[in-house]
Design a protein around this motif. Structure first.
Motif: not given
Length: 107
Positions: A13-16, A37-43, A45-46, A50-52
């Motif tokens: 989400g921050t990707f610093r 890998v799962e974290a990127v996929k879930e990110f 999917r989130i 989302a509405d946007w």
């Protein structure tokens, strides 16, 4: 979802630079690679739920993956994006394509 995956999602989400360093270590360690890998996929999917869509955030992750990670990882994500072409996965795929171009320019 494991705590490790949740932590990596927050870093996506921050990707610093410090976040990318942590992700690098996960992707480069075969024992922890699946967590990354799962974290990127879930990110992604989130964002699908989302509405946007903040496409740029996803694209820059895809670009980074394509530019700095192995061809096997890049292909895994590229194929995953094609299995269910949502707007969020399309953003990841666009980033991957941009990263591939950047990677070729480095060579």
């Amino acid at each position: 979802m494991s705590e490790d995956v949740q932590i990596l999602i927050s870093r996506l989400g921050t990707f610093r630079p410090s976040d990318r360093s942590v992700l690098d270590r996960h992707f480069d360690d075969m024992a922890r690679q699946q967590i990354a890998v799962e974290a990127v996929k879930e990110f992604v999917r989130i964002w699908e739920r989302a509405d946007w869509l903040e496409a740029y955030s996803i694209e820059r992750i895809g670009k980074w993956i394509a530019k700095y990670k192995s061809d096997a990882i890049v292909t895994l994500f590229d194929n995953w994006c094609r299995t269910n072409p949502t707007s969020a996965r399309a953003a990841l795929a666009r980033g991957i394509e941009l990263g591939r171009v950047s990677r070729r320019e480095l060579v």
